[in-house]
Design an enzyme around this catalytic site. Structure first.
Site, mmCIF file in Angstrom:
data_model
loop_
_atom_site.group_PDB
_atom_site.id
_atom_site.type_symbol
_atom_site.label_atom_id
_atom_site.label_comp_id
_atom_site.label_asym_id
_atom_site.label_seq_id
_atom_site.Cartn_x
_atom_site.Cartn_y
_atom_site.Cartn_z
ATOM 1 N N HIS A 38 0.813 -1.665 -0.178
ATOM 2 C CA HIS A 38 0.024 -0.055 0.085
ATOM 3 C C HIS A 38 0.898 1.360 -0.211
ATOM 4 O O HIS A 38 0.292 2.154 -0.788
ATOM 5 C CB HIS A 38 -0.863 0.141 1.926
ATOM 6 N N LYS A 62 -17.891 -6.595 7.713
ATOM 7 C CA LYS A 62 -16.438 -7.491 7.865
ATOM 8 C C LYS A 62 -16.096 -7.143 9.272
ATOM 9 O O LYS A 62 -16.147 -6.346 9.792
ATOM 10 C CB LYS A 62 -15.446 -6.833 7.121
ATOM 11 N N ARG A 111 -1.502 -7.222 -8.014
ATOM 12 C CA ARG A 111 -0.654 -7.936 -7.747
ATOM 13 C C ARG A 111 -0.428 -8.986 -9.115
ATOM 14 O O ARG A 111 -0.670 -8.826 -9.850
ATOM 15 C CB ARG A 111 -0.331 -8.428 -6.476
ATOM 16 N N SER A 149 -2.277 -8.049 2.531
ATOM 17 C CA SER A 149 -2.817 -7.935 4.663
ATOM 18 C C SER A 149 -3.680 -9.146 5.304
ATOM 19 O O SER A 149 -2.972 -9.363 6.243
ATOM 20 C CB SER A 149 -4.127 -6.623 4.793
#
Ligand code: PNS
Length: 186
Positions: A38, A62, A111, A149
């Site tokens: 990030h 979440k 990614r 993460s």
């Protein structure tokens, strides 16, 4: 022949000259927690805009490891003096928030191939909802290609070394959080 793009010709933009126009990019995410990937996207994203709004999503569905306030604190510690980075939170539709902060673009990092499907779905849906806001992708640097993460949290909870994957400020909070969750509180 040169082409002059005047802001008056671009949909959704107010009539200001190109010199006056502020390019605002919105970098949304969970940032639970902030990783070196990030940080790299934020640093590189700054070269593409005048102001980068880094926005932590508040998603009540979440169960994050870090509260929004804790995630914000990590971001503040990592970017204390960068005037062009605005740290915020948002809930609800991303495109509504993009319009609220007058962002010209949504910034996302890409990614592995696995990111592509999810990201292309989101980018296309966001374009349908708000055609005037482009999504711009930056390819993750090789050192962060496999960093997420989710993996960082999993490795930290299992006692692995994640110091190469997160900034020191996030590492300190992760260590404290893992100790707290595992009853080793200090
Ligand atoms: O870091 P993440 O978890 O990959 O970020 C995902 C995020 C925040 C970009 C995405 O969940 C999002 O945009 N949430 C806001 C709700 C929304 O607009 N959903 C529709 C997306 S097409």
């Amino acid at each position: 022949m040169t082409h002059r793009i005047d802001s008056a010709t671009l949909p959704g933009l107010t009539r200001v000259s190109a010199d006056e126009m502020q390019r605002i990019a919105l970098y949304p995410g969970s940032f639970d927690p902030l990783t070196n990937g990030h940080v790299n996207i934020i640093e590189r994203g700054l070269s593409l805009c005048d102001e980068l709004v880094v926005a932590i999503v508040h998603n009540p569905n979440k169960a994050p490891m870090f509260s929004v306030e804790e995630r914000m604190q990590i971001l503040r510690e990592v970017f204390p003096d960068e005037k062009r980075v605005r740290l915020t939170t948002f809930s609800g539709l991303l495109v509504n928030y993009a319009r609220e902060v007058q962002a010209n673009a949504i910034l996302r990092g890409l990614r592995a191939v696995a990111d592509f499907e999810y990201e292309s779905q989101m980018a296309n849906m966001n374009r349908r909802l708000a055609p005037e806001v482009e999504t711009v992708f930056l390819m993750a640097e090789p050192g962060s290609f496999f960093v997420s993460s989710r993996l960082v949290k999993e490795v930290a909870l299992l006692g692995g070394d994640i110091s190469g994957s997160v900034p020191p400020q996030a590492l300190a909070r992760l260590t404290a959080k893992v100790n707290q969750l595992q009853g080793k509180g200090s």
